[in-house]
Design a protein around this motif. Sequence first.
Motif, PDB file in Angstrom:
ATOM      1  N   VAL A  33       0.856  -1.191   0.000  1.00 24.81           N
ATOM      2  CA  VAL A  33       0.000   0.000   0.000  1.00 24.81           C
ATOM      3  C   VAL A  33       0.889   1.236   0.000  1.00 24.81           C
ATOM      4  CG1 VAL A  33      -1.744   1.328   1.252  1.00 24.81           C
ATOM      5  CG2 VAL A  33      -1.895  -1.177   1.162  1.00 24.81           C
ATOM      6  N   HIS A  34       0.728   2.046  -1.050  1.00 24.94           N
ATOM      7  CA  HIS A  34       1.435   3.329  -1.142  1.00 24.94           C
ATOM      8  C   HIS A  34       0.430   4.458  -0.964  1.00 24.94           C
ATOM      9  CE1 HIS A  34       4.270   6.420  -2.357  1.00 24.94           C
ATOM     10  NE2 HIS A  34       3.354   6.891  -3.177  1.00 24.94           N
ATOM     11  N   VAL A  35       0.818   5.477  -0.203  1.00 21.33           N
ATOM     12  CA  VAL A  35      -0.037   6.644   0.002  1.00 21.33           C
ATOM     13  C   VAL A  35       0.571   7.834  -0.738  1.00 21.33           C
ATOM     14  CG1 VAL A  35      -1.044   8.236   1.675  1.00 21.33           C
ATOM     15  CG2 VAL A  35      -0.808   5.811   2.248  1.00 21.33           C
ATOM     16  N   ASP A  36      -0.214   8.393  -1.650  1.00 19.44           N
ATOM     17  CA  ASP A  36       0.186   9.571  -2.415  1.00 19.44           C
ATOM     18  C   ASP A  36      -0.491  10.786  -1.791  1.00 19.44           C
ATOM     19  OD1 ASP A  36       0.801  11.498  -4.299  1.00 19.44           O
ATOM     20  OD2 ASP A  36      -0.664  10.788  -5.765  1.00 19.44           O
ATOM     21  N   ALA A  37       0.312  11.649  -1.173  1.00 25.43           N
ATOM     22  CA  ALA A  37      -0.203  12.885  -0.574  1.00 25.43           C
ATOM     23  C   ALA A  37       0.514  14.080  -1.193  1.00 25.43           C
ATOM     24  CB  ALA A  37      -0.021  12.870   0.940  1.00 25.43           C
ATOM     25  N   ALA A  38       0.653  14.046  -2.517  1.00 27.14           N
ATOM     26  CA  ALA A  38       1.513  14.994  -3.226  1.00 27.14           C
ATOM     27  C   ALA A  38       1.301  16.424  -2.773  1.00 27.14           C
ATOM     28  CB  ALA A  38       1.272  14.866  -4.732  1.00 27.14           C
ATOM     29  N   TYR A  39       0.058  16.886  -2.794  1.00 26.43           N
ATOM     30  CA  TYR A  39      -0.240  18.253  -2.367  1.00 26.43           C
ATOM     31  C   TYR A  39      -0.509  18.339  -0.875  1.00 26.43           C
ATOM     32  CZ  TYR A  39      -3.519  22.002  -1.203  1.00 26.43           C
ATOM     33  OH  TYR A  39      -4.171  23.024  -0.572  1.00 26.43           O
ATOM     34  N   ALA A  40      -1.416  17.510  -0.393  1.00 27.78           N
ATOM     35  CA  ALA A  40      -1.925  17.678   0.975  1.00 27.78           C
ATOM     36  C   ALA A  40      -0.936  17.259   2.045  1.00 27.78           C
ATOM     37  CB  ALA A  40      -3.223  16.895   1.144  1.00 27.78           C
ATOM     38  N   GLY A  41       0.104  16.526   1.683  1.00 28.76           N
ATOM     39  CA  GLY A  41       1.039  16.039   2.694  1.00 28.76           C
ATOM     40  C   GLY A  41       1.684  17.133   3.518  1.00 28.76           C
ATOM     41  N   SER A  42       1.836  18.322   2.946  1.00 27.46           N
ATOM     42  CA  SER A  42       2.427  19.428   3.706  1.00 27.46           C
ATOM     43  C   SER A  42       1.563  19.815   4.897  1.00 27.46           C
ATOM     44  CB  SER A  42       2.632  20.644   2.800  1.00 27.46           C
ATOM     45  OG  SER A  42       3.563  20.361   1.769  1.00 27.46           O
ATOM     46  N   ALA A  43       0.254  19.573   4.794  1.00 21.87           N
ATOM     47  CA  ALA A  43      -0.646  19.900   5.899  1.00 21.87           C
ATOM     48  C   ALA A  43      -0.370  19.064   7.131  1.00 21.87           C
ATOM     49  CB  ALA A  43      -2.102  19.723   5.469  1.00 21.87           C
ATOM     50  N   TYR A  88       5.039   6.082   1.461  1.00 20.17           N
ATOM     51  CA  TYR A  88       4.290   7.339   1.544  1.00 20.17           C
ATOM     52  C   TYR A  88       5.108   8.429   0.888  1.00 20.17           C
ATOM     53  CZ  TYR A  88       2.507  11.646   3.716  1.00 20.17           C
ATOM     54  OH  TYR A  88       2.018  12.907   3.929  1.00 20.17           O
ATOM     55  N   SER A  89       4.437   9.316   0.150  1.00 19.93           N
ATOM     56  CA  SER A  89       5.169  10.410  -0.482  1.00 19.93           C
ATOM     57  C   SER A  89       4.337  11.686  -0.503  1.00 19.93           C
ATOM     58  CB  SER A  89       5.567  10.038  -1.919  1.00 19.93           C
ATOM     59  OG  SER A  89       4.420   9.801  -2.725  1.00 19.93           O
ATOM     60  N   PHE A  90       5.034  12.815  -0.458  1.00 16.52           N
ATOM     61  CA  PHE A  90       4.395  14.111  -0.706  1.00 16.52           C
ATOM     62  C   PHE A  90       5.436  15.070  -1.261  1.00 16.52           C
ATOM     63  CE2 PHE A  90       6.225  15.445   3.321  1.00 16.52           C
ATOM     64  CZ  PHE A  90       6.304  16.836   3.258  1.00 16.52           C
ATOM     65  N   ASN A  91       4.951  16.184  -1.829  1.00 14.05           N
ATOM     66  CA  ASN A  91       5.820  17.139  -2.515  1.00 14.05           C
ATOM     67  C   ASN A  91       5.991  18.425  -1.711  1.00 14.05           C
ATOM     68  OD1 ASN A  91       5.872  15.360  -4.662  1.00 14.05           O
ATOM     69  ND2 ASN A  91       4.362  16.474  -5.871  1.00 14.05           N
ATOM     70  N   PRO A  92       7.114  18.617  -1.048  1.00 17.04           N
ATOM     71  CA  PRO A  92       7.359  19.930  -0.425  1.00 17.04           C
ATOM     72  C   PRO A  92       7.342  21.076  -1.421  1.00 17.04           C
ATOM     73  CG  PRO A  92       8.848  18.279   0.475  1.00 17.04           C
ATOM     74  CD  PRO A  92       8.146  17.632  -0.683  1.00 17.04           C
ATOM     75  N   HIS A  93       7.563  20.783  -2.711  1.00 17.21           N
ATOM     76  CA  HIS A  93       7.541  21.870  -3.702  1.00 17.21           C
ATOM     77  C   HIS A  93       6.124  22.353  -4.003  1.00 17.21           C
ATOM     78  CE1 HIS A  93       7.453  18.480  -6.898  1.00 17.21           C
ATOM     79  NE2 HIS A  93       6.313  19.109  -7.031  1.00 17.21           N
ATOM     80  N   LYS A  94       5.109  21.659  -3.515  1.00 11.74           N
ATOM     81  CA  LYS A  94       3.739  22.125  -3.747  1.00 11.74           C
ATOM     82  C   LYS A  94       3.265  23.102  -2.683  1.00 11.74           C
ATOM     83  CE  LYS A  94       1.289  18.906  -6.738  1.00 11.74           C
ATOM     84  NZ  LYS A  94       2.326  18.038  -7.292  1.00 11.74           N
ATOM     85  N   TRP A  95       3.673  22.898  -1.433  1.00 13.04           N
ATOM     86  CA  TRP A  95       3.031  23.703  -0.380  1.00 13.04           C
ATOM     87  C   TRP A  95       3.948  23.926   0.832  1.00 13.04           C
ATOM     88  CZ3 TRP A  95      -2.151  22.073   2.419  1.00 13.04           C
ATOM     89  CH2 TRP A  95      -2.797  23.198   2.919  1.00 13.04           C
ATOM     90  N   ALA A 123       9.290  13.986  -1.391  1.00 16.08           N
ATOM     91  CA  ALA A 123       9.783  13.170  -0.285  1.00 16.08           C
ATOM     92  C   ALA A 123       9.077  11.817  -0.287  1.00 16.08           C
ATOM     93  CB  ALA A 123       9.534  13.877   1.046  1.00 16.08           C
ATOM     94  N   LEU A 124       9.863  10.749  -0.366  1.00 13.01           N
ATOM     95  CA  LEU A 124       9.325   9.386  -0.361  1.00 13.01           C
ATOM     96  C   LEU A 124       9.926   8.623   0.806  1.00 13.01           C
ATOM     97  CD1 LEU A 124       7.957   6.802  -1.612  1.00 13.01           C
ATOM     98  CD2 LEU A 124      10.061   6.526  -2.956  1.00 13.01           C
ATOM     99  N   TRP A 125       9.057   7.965   1.585  1.00  8.50           N
ATOM    100  CA  TRP A 125       9.519   7.094   2.668  1.00  8.50           C
ATOM    101  C   TRP A 125       9.028   5.671   2.411  1.00  8.50           C
ATOM    102  CZ3 TRP A 125       7.769  12.056   3.787  1.00  8.50           C
ATOM    103  CH2 TRP A 125       8.687  12.892   4.426  1.00  8.50           C
TER     104      TRP A 125
END
Length: 404
Positions: free
Chosen positions: A184-194, A214-221, A230-232
């Motif tokens: 199971v991979h979690v994509d939080a590209a935008y919302a992960g910064s929250a 799990y991953s999210f993009n610090p470059h979005k927010w 960032a991918l863990w």
Amino acid sequence: FNANSSAPGLLADMLMGALNMIGFSWAASPASTELEIIAMDWLAKLVGMPPKFLHATPGVGGGVIQGTSSEAVIVSLLAARARTMEGRPAEDKLKLVAYASDQAHSCYQKACMVAGIEHMRILPASASNGFALDPAALQAAMDADAAAGLLPCFALATIGTTSSCAVDPIGEIGRVGAERGVWVHVDAAYAGSAAVLPEMREAYFGGMEHVDSYSFNPHKWLLTNFDCCALWVADTRPLKAALSLTPVFLQGTGNALDFKDWQLPLGRRFRALKVWMVLRMYGGESLRRYVRHHIALAQYFSDRVLEDARFEVAAPTRFGLVCFRLRGVDANVNRQLLDAINARGDMFLIHTELEGRHTIRMAIGSTGTQLVHVQQAWAAIQQAATEVLAAQAAAAQVEQPSAA
């Protein structure tokens, strides 16, 4: 969604270009490799990741910086494929199955294309459950595929879908996957910064201990210049099994720390410098204020939409996204409204479709956005709506047949 930038992010990008560090291996650049380890652990703690994802925790987990979420999804899928295929004959690759909702980003479909996953399930989501992936539907699909002799392999969950910022129930999906050996991979590209906000973690990010990556993009927010994802990964061994290839001329001290084995390309930029400088310059409290500010602006805009009887909010307002449209009109009228808004040239909005209905998205999150900008945008949207509805009424009157 918006793309963020900041003074420390810009300075780091300039330094990256000047240093021209090609940090594919620890030996090629110990500084970039070890700073990435430090920065990824700092970031993991800032967003409340479970300890199993930290480099500092004894075990096999860790974080790495990719270019974009598309890359993160692809490498996670390749890791899932490697884990599922371990000890199986090569022909079983044709039986692998991947799962996501119809609200997941299109990078899911591209990842399946790249990885050669022929059985790609896209499960429908609806407004009745907030456009989230239904764990019961996911479980039923996996069990049906397994009964048919296929191999459920990978499931993509999302926190903050592109269309509506829907949030899949991560804990339940993680448990469904774990019970069936599905990555199971979690994509939080935008919302992960929250997730820098404790209240957002409690509301939307629970259950992360049950997922594999799990991953999210610090470059979005998160004030980090593009590109930075960032991918863990909780267990990096399948990731390395899928992507590790060390020719004789690259063999040497520190190969165990080579981030080239955590990504698709060989070469890699010194992106950790951006993350490190942003965290050092702003610190957690300033980043929390920044994200809270945008969430408050989005709620302000949503409240204004609800006050105007001509409009409706099309999906629950989450994070910095508001989905809205004119009420009781056909899709063409909302298209005209969007065209009129964008024709002004001082703002740019895009649309989506939610259950087949044309919907406009207001994504708040640019670096310098303030309340006055949102107020001006709403006034302009109201004016555009008045003009579009008046034109529609006039056109309807002309089309009416004259009385005999």
